[in-house]
Design a protein around this motif. Sequence first.
Motif, mmCIF file in Angstrom:
data_model
loop_
_atom_site.group_PDB
_atom_site.id
_atom_site.type_symbol
_atom_site.label_atom_id
_atom_site.label_comp_id
_atom_site.label_asym_id
_atom_site.label_seq_id
_atom_site.Cartn_x
_atom_site.Cartn_y
_atom_site.Cartn_z
ATOM 1 N N ALA A 85 1.011 -1.246 -0.122
ATOM 2 C CA ALA A 85 0.037 -0.118 0.107
ATOM 3 C C ALA A 85 0.973 1.295 -0.047
ATOM 4 C CB ALA A 85 -0.900 0.122 1.212
ATOM 5 N N PRO A 86 0.573 2.307 -0.860
ATOM 6 C CA PRO A 86 1.513 3.448 -1.026
ATOM 7 C C PRO A 86 1.370 4.338 0.478
ATOM 8 C CG PRO A 86 -0.074 3.263 -2.854
ATOM 9 C CD PRO A 86 -0.481 2.285 -1.913
ATOM 10 N N VAL A 87 2.440 5.079 0.348
ATOM 11 C CA VAL A 87 2.606 6.018 1.551
ATOM 12 C C VAL A 87 2.587 5.821 2.916
ATOM 13 C CG1 VAL A 87 1.806 7.867 -0.194
ATOM 14 C CG2 VAL A 87 0.262 6.994 1.528
ATOM 15 N N THR A 88 1.882 4.525 3.105
ATOM 16 C CA THR A 88 1.572 4.163 4.495
ATOM 17 C C THR A 88 3.016 3.780 5.219
ATOM 18 O OG1 THR A 88 1.247 1.760 3.799
ATOM 19 C CG2 THR A 88 -0.452 3.357 4.249
ATOM 20 N N ARG A 104 -1.633 17.086 -4.537
ATOM 21 C CA ARG A 104 -0.157 17.479 -4.162
ATOM 22 C C ARG A 104 0.328 17.140 -2.855
ATOM 23 N NH1 ARG A 104 2.314 19.374 -8.677
ATOM 24 N NH2 ARG A 104 1.084 21.215 -9.853
ATOM 25 N N THR A 105 -0.457 16.841 -1.874
ATOM 26 C CA THR A 105 -0.245 16.219 -0.786
ATOM 27 C C THR A 105 0.219 14.858 -0.755
ATOM 28 O OG1 THR A 105 -1.925 17.614 0.535
ATOM 29 C CG2 THR A 105 -0.692 15.607 1.642
ATOM 30 N N LEU A 106 -0.364 14.250 -1.735
ATOM 31 C CA LEU A 106 0.159 12.656 -2.264
ATOM 32 C C LEU A 106 1.582 12.570 -2.425
ATOM 33 C CD1 LEU A 106 -3.217 10.984 -3.334
ATOM 34 C CD2 LEU A 106 -1.694 10.114 -1.461
ATOM 35 N N GLU A 107 1.681 13.459 -3.332
ATOM 36 C CA GLU A 107 3.038 13.638 -3.865
ATOM 37 C C GLU A 107 4.295 13.979 -2.913
ATOM 38 O OE1 GLU A 107 1.559 15.567 -8.393
ATOM 39 O OE2 GLU A 107 2.525 16.723 -6.905
ATOM 40 N N ARG A 108 3.797 14.959 -1.997
ATOM 41 C CA ARG A 108 4.682 15.196 -1.065
ATOM 42 C C ARG A 108 4.865 14.090 -0.253
ATOM 43 N NH1 ARG A 108 7.889 19.717 -2.665
ATOM 44 N NH2 ARG A 108 6.635 21.101 -3.521
ATOM 45 N N LEU A 109 3.701 13.314 0.140
ATOM 46 C CA LEU A 109 3.921 12.217 1.274
ATOM 47 C C LEU A 109 5.100 11.238 0.613
ATOM 48 C CD1 LEU A 109 0.329 11.757 2.383
ATOM 49 C CD2 LEU A 109 2.192 12.489 3.739
ATOM 50 N N GLY A 110 4.994 10.994 -0.575
ATOM 51 C CA GLY A 110 5.890 10.245 -1.340
ATOM 52 C C GLY A 110 7.350 10.391 -0.886
ATOM 53 N N ASP A 111 7.699 11.810 -0.717
ATOM 54 C CA ASP A 111 8.994 12.095 -0.208
ATOM 55 C C ASP A 111 9.020 12.818 0.899
ATOM 56 O OD1 ASP A 111 11.826 12.275 -0.437
ATOM 57 O OD2 ASP A 111 11.846 13.996 -1.845
ATOM 58 N N PRO A 112 8.693 12.547 2.253
ATOM 59 C CA PRO A 112 8.548 13.184 3.269
ATOM 60 C C PRO A 112 9.782 13.980 3.930
ATOM 61 C CG PRO A 112 8.530 11.013 3.796
ATOM 62 C CD PRO A 112 8.341 11.006 2.696
ATOM 63 N N THR A 155 -8.733 27.977 -13.089
ATOM 64 C CA THR A 155 -9.891 29.186 -13.412
ATOM 65 C C THR A 155 -9.679 29.876 -14.538
ATOM 66 O OG1 THR A 155 -8.862 30.419 -11.516
ATOM 67 C CG2 THR A 155 -10.600 29.187 -10.690
ATOM 68 N N GLY A 156 -8.498 29.889 -15.196
ATOM 69 C CA GLY A 156 -8.029 30.546 -16.337
ATOM 70 C C GLY A 156 -8.609 29.885 -17.577
ATOM 71 N N GLY A 157 -9.051 28.661 -17.436
ATOM 72 C CA GLY A 157 -9.212 27.778 -18.437
ATOM 73 C C GLY A 157 -8.207 26.648 -19.018
ATOM 74 N N ASP A 158 -7.023 26.703 -18.271
ATOM 75 C CA ASP A 158 -6.136 26.035 -18.738
ATOM 76 C C ASP A 158 -6.244 24.708 -18.155
ATOM 77 O OD1 ASP A 158 -5.033 28.264 -20.267
ATOM 78 O OD2 ASP A 158 -3.876 28.807 -18.271
ATOM 79 N N GLU A 159 -5.559 23.651 -18.676
ATOM 80 C CA GLU A 159 -5.419 22.415 -18.279
ATOM 81 C C GLU A 159 -4.354 22.305 -17.322
ATOM 82 O OE1 GLU A 159 -5.199 19.874 -21.597
ATOM 83 O OE2 GLU A 159 -7.243 19.838 -22.054
ATOM 84 N N VAL A 160 -4.340 21.356 -16.312
ATOM 85 C CA VAL A 160 -3.493 21.252 -15.275
ATOM 86 C C VAL A 160 -3.200 19.473 -15.351
ATOM 87 C CG1 VAL A 160 -2.935 21.144 -13.028
ATOM 88 C CG2 VAL A 160 -4.007 23.065 -13.866
ATOM 89 N N ALA A 161 -1.738 19.267 -15.104
ATOM 90 C CA ALA A 161 -1.441 17.842 -14.966
ATOM 91 C C ALA A 161 -2.016 17.061 -13.814
ATOM 92 C CB ALA A 161 0.095 17.816 -14.912
ATOM 93 N N LEU A 162 -2.668 15.995 -14.032
ATOM 94 C CA LEU A 162 -3.294 15.341 -13.083
ATOM 95 C C LEU A 162 -2.313 14.998 -11.884
ATOM 96 C CD1 LEU A 162 -5.614 13.520 -12.019
ATOM 97 C CD2 LEU A 162 -4.965 11.694 -13.117
ATOM 98 N N SER A 163 -1.140 14.598 -11.994
ATOM 99 C CA SER A 163 -0.214 14.686 -10.832
ATOM 100 C C SER A 163 1.240 14.965 -11.720
ATOM 101 C CB SER A 163 -0.182 13.420 -10.453
ATOM 102 O OG SER A 163 1.043 13.400 -9.402
ATOM 103 N N SER A 164 1.780 15.826 -11.278
ATOM 104 C CA SER A 164 3.340 16.144 -11.780
ATOM 105 C C SER A 164 4.195 15.203 -11.648
ATOM 106 C CB SER A 164 3.841 17.694 -11.120
ATOM 107 O OG SER A 164 4.023 17.438 -9.568
ATOM 108 N N LYS A 165 3.859 14.240 -10.854
ATOM 109 C CA LYS A 165 4.891 13.076 -10.295
ATOM 110 C C LYS A 165 4.376 11.618 -11.008
ATOM 111 C CE LYS A 165 7.532 15.039 -6.544
ATOM 112 N NZ LYS A 165 7.932 14.847 -5.303
#
Length: 721
Positions: free
Chosen positions: A327-330, A576-584, A617-627
């Motif tokens: 299980a991830p992050v645990t 974003r918190t999940l991304e940071r939890l992967g590298d605490p 909110t500016g109409g742009d797309e954002v990566a689902l997760s940068s990592k």
Amino acid sequence: MFIGNGKNDKGSASVYFMIVLVPIVAFMSVLADFARIGAADRESELAVKAGLRSVMSAFDAKLHKYGLFGLTLTPEQRYELYRKTLRANGTESEGSASLRYVDTSLKGGSELLQPVVTLGYPDVFRRQALEEMKYRAPLEYVLEVTDKLKKTGMSSQMASGRSYGEDADKLEKLIDKREEALDIAWAKFRRLHDKLNGDHAAYRSRLQELNSLAGRIGLNTMDGVRRSLAAIDDQIVSLQAAAAAGADIAAAMQALLAQKNALEKMLELLLQYTALIAATQLDVKASVMAVTDAQTAMNEALNEAKQANSELRAEWNRVSESASSGAPVTGQFGAVRVMPDEYFTELQADVGTIAALFGAFAREVADTLSYNDRQTEALQARNDAYSEKANAAFASRETAERQRQQRNETVRAKKRQLWSEIGSVLDQAKQAIGGCKLGIDGETDRESYNKLSGYATKYAAGEQSPEAGEAIVELNDPKRIGLSALSLGGMISDALTGMRDAVFVNEYALTHFNYRTFGMEKLGNGQAKPVTTLSEPAGHPLSGQEAEYVTYGFSSCLSNVGAAYGEIFAIRMGVRTLERLGDPQNEVLQLGSPLLVLLAAAAQGAADALQDMNKLTGGDEVALSSKLAPSVTLTYKDYLRLLLLIHGSSERKLNRLQALIELNTGIDLTNAATELRAQAKTSVRLLFLPGGMKLLGRAGMSPCRVEGGRCQLKRSAEWRY
């Protein structure tokens, strides 16, 4: 063949022929009328259905732009179209002079056209919306949401994030419970230690004082001294009598007075000695009660701490098994400190020993009446015993307890710092919500919302107003926003497990209505994404907020757009918190606080999420997760899909959609019929034996009622979109 009696039998053949022919002719006549009645009945049925179809074909073009079919003609317009179609489909008014094989005639005033249901019924509205979206919605939903979240593994990551948040919260509460109980126990032990040290010094001094008094008193007793004083008083009386007789008693009297003075001082010492013994016994008894109370309170606190630690151990083992299964992050729970049971039992044993030693000292004091050197030395030894044990126990744990409390204070200080950082980001997020009109345009929106409130209540059929919405996450609690963000991600993961009718209704809302970034989305080449829906969402009275209203049902633009902003922010913060939890952070991880690790990741995740929201909110797309999924992007509309999926009952959303359509078109959907029931009465002329047909009708063998030589027929039909 010979028949008769020999007389003239002319005409007998004709009679017999008529006897045979008349029933045949009568049967054929009735059969012909039956056939004509059947044909007329069928012709009437077809005419009624044709008239009904003709009326239903006049559906409202404004509603059709929303994929809905509803008849908004006035009753007069419906009846006129219905009558016209009936006449054009083979029925004429009674009294026509034309002669036809099937002369079906419409009975004037018999036409009946009655609405059965309307688009004002939520179930009817839902059925048409599902019909509209059943081909488009699954494809759109799968391509834009399901594939992106499931195939990239983000769905399972979000579910894992929720589990981490729930586990961290549970572990942290158990840690806090244990630490608070230990703080109470240690504070009580410190007070007990300080008290016993004070008592030890006081009792040492008291014992020395009693020993000194005992040395000065010697073998004297209260009774002996009082008897001696009485004897001296008697001698003084005798001397005074001798002095009256002229004897010289000066020297003897002086000696007696000196003895009396010495005995009185001894009596004072005896009284002081006795009072001091009694006071000491009372003091020791009170101290015993204080020590016993302290021991009881400490045991309760230590038992509570031990219980919390046992629960923590069990929960930690469960979480560790999950981590070992992949299980991830645990895996970050490894730094959690689970104390051995000896940490609690040893202190309980020390306190028990101290209490026992002090009890032994107290019993010895209670039994002691003479504080000679030997007895005083024994009591001093017992007084030293409990004090030495208390000092040894305190010294053996003071360092560990100081470190524990310093670590806890470090954790608390770090939490306060991170809460402050998260709160600062949340304040920035609330200031960046925007998206609503001000001034005159804002007043127009308020008027529209007032209308929507009435419309939605009407379509809710008098039930609880569908505007009583509730946001799952709000941007006003920096202490819980991290857990709420992860929990929201888990809810989304759960909602992606299957396709439901709610998905179709949600896609209907996003297809035919506007939202904050409507018209701002761009194609891959940077050009504006074309709008293909016929409902023209850009021209609706409430611009840039309709889908948000459907989601929440609040009574203002700021409430709806703000709630959507807050929850999309929470989703992005969760990712974003999940991304940071992967590298605490190691320094945070080593403090052994799961919630602190989460807060550290959440503080960084909140800052990253704020930047993401500026783009969305500016109409742009954002990566689902940068990592985890940098090549997969989502838009503001995609996140609205997720919010619609997890929010509110389908019934309330339908009420809000109905209200919006009435606001945009001015059409009351309770008057937009989707099913009609039609009826008409016709008649056909009976060519043969109407009386016989009437008899058959009375016997239930004919479908018509005969009046004036005509068979009266009634046909009805129902039709719906």
